[in-house]
Scaffold this motif. Structure first.
Motif, PDB file in Angstrom:
ATOM      1  N   PRO A 118      15.942 -14.212   8.173  1.00  0.00           N
ATOM      2  CA  PRO A 118      15.836 -12.807   7.762  1.00  0.00           C
ATOM      3  C   PRO A 118      14.444 -12.210   7.912  1.00  0.00           C
ATOM      4  CG  PRO A 118      17.182 -14.019   6.199  1.00  0.00           C
ATOM      5  CD  PRO A 118      16.627 -15.034   7.144  1.00  0.00           C
ATOM      6  N   ASN A 119      13.399 -12.938   7.524  1.00  0.00           N
ATOM      7  CA  ASN A 119      12.062 -12.343   7.577  1.00  0.00           C
ATOM      8  C   ASN A 119      11.612 -12.122   9.008  1.00  0.00           C
ATOM      9  OD1 ASN A 119       9.583 -11.431   6.172  1.00  0.00           O
ATOM     10  ND2 ASN A 119       8.648 -13.147   7.261  1.00  0.00           N
ATOM     11  N   ASN A 120      11.896 -13.078   9.902  1.00  0.00           N
ATOM     12  CA  ASN A 120      11.493 -12.891  11.291  1.00  0.00           C
ATOM     13  C   ASN A 120      12.235 -11.732  11.935  1.00  0.00           C
ATOM     14  OD1 ASN A 120       9.386 -14.711  12.075  1.00  0.00           O
ATOM     15  ND2 ASN A 120      10.809 -16.391  11.772  1.00  0.00           N
ATOM     16  N   LEU A 121      13.528 -11.590  11.635  1.00  0.00           N
ATOM     17  CA  LEU A 121      14.267 -10.454  12.164  1.00  0.00           C
ATOM     18  C   LEU A 121      13.677  -9.151  11.639  1.00  0.00           C
ATOM     19  CD1 LEU A 121      16.568  -9.173  13.745  1.00  0.00           C
ATOM     20  CD2 LEU A 121      18.055  -9.562  11.753  1.00  0.00           C
ATOM     21  N   LYS A 122      13.381  -9.109  10.342  1.00  0.00           N
ATOM     22  CA  LYS A 122      12.815  -7.900   9.748  1.00  0.00           C
ATOM     23  C   LYS A 122      11.486  -7.534  10.402  1.00  0.00           C
ATOM     24  CE  LYS A 122      12.506  -4.582   6.701  1.00  0.00           C
ATOM     25  NZ  LYS A 122      13.408  -3.403   6.765  1.00  0.00           N
ATOM     26  N   LEU A 123      10.651  -8.528  10.671  1.00  0.00           N
ATOM     27  CA  LEU A 123       9.347  -8.252  11.280  1.00  0.00           C
ATOM     28  C   LEU A 123       9.494  -7.760  12.715  1.00  0.00           C
ATOM     29  CD1 LEU A 123       7.144 -11.174   9.948  1.00  0.00           C
ATOM     30  CD2 LEU A 123       7.215  -8.806   9.161  1.00  0.00           C
ATOM     31  N   LEU A 124      10.415  -8.342  13.464  1.00  0.00           N
ATOM     32  CA  LEU A 124      10.630  -7.890  14.838  1.00  0.00           C
ATOM     33  C   LEU A 124      11.214  -6.477  14.858  1.00  0.00           C
ATOM     34  CD1 LEU A 124      11.955 -11.210  16.406  1.00  0.00           C
ATOM     35  CD2 LEU A 124       9.762 -10.088  16.897  1.00  0.00           C
ATOM     36  N   GLU A 125      12.112  -6.179  13.917  1.00  0.00           N
ATOM     37  CA  GLU A 125      12.628  -4.816  13.799  1.00  0.00           C
ATOM     38  C   GLU A 125      11.504  -3.846  13.453  1.00  0.00           C
ATOM     39  OE1 GLU A 125      17.210  -5.580  12.231  1.00  0.00           O
ATOM     40  OE2 GLU A 125      15.566  -5.506  10.784  1.00  0.00           O
TER      41      GLU A 125
END
Length: 569
Positions: free
Chosen positions: A134-141
């Motif tokens: 979740p955190n990596n997806l959020k950062l890439l978004e």
């Protein structure tokens, strides 16, 4: 990064290298409320930025643009960090330059590409989250949603004027993995800084503009100020830092936040050995990049991530053994009649492919022999290749480098290469070419020459990746179907250069959220503490997504950290 474009002197490198991590007590200190009020602070500002490379200066810009006062503390005796000796490119999805040129860069394609190459072991093309944590997806978004805005703002204000990076044939640059389906054949994400005349510039131009911007708006930059301690109040909020200076220890108060953009740990041998999966020997990062933040953040309960990864790049073996902070790594393996082989005399990759992926080959492990068969490599080229330019291929009219072996026959070349390894034994241990090295090398060259005649490298697809064409000009094409391959001559002289694994810098450290705030082991923000750039756990994971991948992320999240810090009470 090239020595010609660097503004950081060898003298300054060596001087900065004296700032060894082992010589200083690094950590964190808690001050009670009364003590904090009574402390004789050496300066008090809204936001402190630690470091003076692209990420830290972007943090300063973001804070200043939102009304905060800023102090910048730099460990070395020069400003700019590794950014100052880099090409200065930034990888920016859907940039304002792309939009102006009518180049499409949709969000889903971007995220799918990032997930596919950053976390290939997690990637799931059927999942709405692409298989990411979740955190990596959020950062890439967050990166996609904000990078264009940040870079357009910096361009418009003059803090960081940019232009779209173009290849040698005046085409928008391709991403480093442009051949895979998930990339969508997107071009144009790489930007370059502009110089004083508005032309495409380098990293020191980026630093020059940012430095002028922040100083004209009241920020102070103090060099030779090595931050050694994070200062907190009794609630756990970060309220300042302590720095070691030529005048002794000083304490600086930050009313709203401290942003670390202090670089990675490339120049810390112990951390390299403990954390990295690739056997990195050093690299382009300035000597000040010793992982100081990791030691400090450990004491405030920060969560860490991506410590096993780096922005990989090959290095000339003898250069990195002499001085671990090299002036430039091996960005290109030049020449058309040239190959790279391992100790068995066998090729390992497309020699024209991008530097981070070539460098990753050094980490291949052979469980049967308990060794790295590609640990040190040999780049071989013939006399004709020298006419066609490129990194490590001198021109016909110049002497070859002191790190280049010259021989009239392949037999002599093999003997001289082994002699070079033997001469380095006190630093690398015994490293022997395989007994079948010469026989295999001859077979390898014969097979490669067949590929050059047909134009098709069925082993490693040399010249087929879009990034191959972006980095290597085909203007000096010889009469062969693939401009990136020509047969290696049957007669000498032959040349060889020894290669090792290095890095532009590491890319692991404290984990941060979409505001640039460092989080603790429970994923809660540590108030007042921010991080950006190579000091942080990069959301790009294992990958180098495209040219400027490190600065694109560092500048975006650095600027956003400054914005967020400035908005604090």
């Amino acid at each position: 990064m090239t020595s010609e474009t660097s503004r950081v002197s060898r003298r300054n490198f060596i001087k900065a290298a004296g700032l060894g991590a082992a010589s200083t007590a690094i950590g964190a200190t808690t001050l009670g409320a009364a003590q904090a009020q009574e402390e004789n602070w050496d300066a008090e500002v809204d936001v402190i930025a630690v470091g003076s490379g692209g990420a830290a200066l972007a943090g300063a810009c973001g804070a200043i643009d939102n009304g905060a006062s800023v102090l910048i503390l730099e460990k070395a005796d020069f400003i700019g960090g590794t950014t100052s000796k880099s090409g200065g490119g930034s990888w920016v999805p859907n940039s304002h330059h792309m939009q102006a040129a009518g180049l499409k860069d949709d969000r889903d394609t971007f995220l799918r590409y990032c997930a596919r190459v950053s976390f290939p072991e997690l990637y799931n093309d059927q999942s709405p989250t692409y298989g990411l944590m979740p955190n990596n997806l959020k950062l890439l978004e967050t990166f996609y949603d904000n990078a264009a805005r940040v870079f357009e703002k910096l361009d418009q204000t003059g803090a960081h004027p940019t232009t779209m990076a173009m290849s040698w044939d005046n085409q928008p640059g391709a991403d480093y993995h442009g051949q895979i389906e998930e990339n969508g054949a997107i071009r144009g994400r790489q930007t370059s800084p502009r110089d004083e005349d508005g032309n495409e510039g380098f990293g020191f131009h980026m630093i020059m503009h940012m430095q002028a911007y922040v100083e004209e708006r009241g920020a102070t930059i103090l060099t030779e100020h090595r931050v050694t301690r994070i200062l907190r109040d009794e609630t756990g909020r970060v309220i300042g830092v302590e720095a070691e200076t030529p005048e002794g220890a000083k304490r600086f108060r930050a009313l709203k936040g401290v942003i670390f953009g202090s670089g990675g740990f490339t120049q810390n041998p112990e951390m390299r050995a403990n954390y990295l999966r690739t056997p990195i020997m050093g690299g382009c990062a300035v000597p000040a990049n010793e992982g100081d933040l990791i030691l400090m953040a450990s004491e405030v309960g920060a969560k860490f991530g991506n410590l096993n990864e780096a922005w990989n790049q090959q290095v000339v073996l003898e250069e990195v053994l002499e001085f671990s902070s090299v002036a430039s790594g091996v960005f290109f393996l030049g020449g058309d009649s040239s190959i790279a082989v391992n100790r068995f005399g066998k090729r390992m990759y497309d020699e024209k492919y991008v530097y981070p992926e070539r460098a990753r080959s050094h980490q291949v492990y052979d469980q049967w022999t308990g060794s790295y068969p590609n640990l040190y490599q040999i780049f071989i080229f013939d006399h004709a290749a020298r006419e066609f330019g490129g990194m490590l291929v001198p021109t016909l009219d110049t002497d070859v480098s002191a790190t280049t072996t010259v021989a009239e026959t392949l037999e002599e070349l093999a003997e001289k290469v082994q002699a070079r390894f033997d001469a380095l034994a006190d630093r690398i241990g015994t490293y022997k070419l395989d007994p079948d090295f010469l026989a295999n090398l001859k077979e390898t060259i014969a097979r490669y020459n067949g590929f050059a005649e047909t134009g098709k490298d069925t082993d490693f697809h040399r010249g087929e990746a879009p990034a191959d064409a972006f980095f290597h000009s085909a203007e000096n094409k010889r009469d062969y179907p693939n401009p990136y391959m020509a047969p290696i001559s049957d007669t000498g002289p032959y040349y060889a250069v020894l290669l090792g694994a290095g890095a532009l810098d590491t890319k692991g450290g404290p984990v941060f959220n979409e505001n640039g705030q460092v989080v603790d082991i429970h994923d809660q923000p540590i108030p007042g503490l921010y991080v950006a750039g190579n000091a942080a756990a990069s959301p790009s994971g294992k990958s180098y997504l495209g040219g400027g991948g490190t600065l694109g992320l560092g500048v975006t999240f650095g600027y956003m950290a400054g914005e967020h810090a400035a908005a604090q009470a």
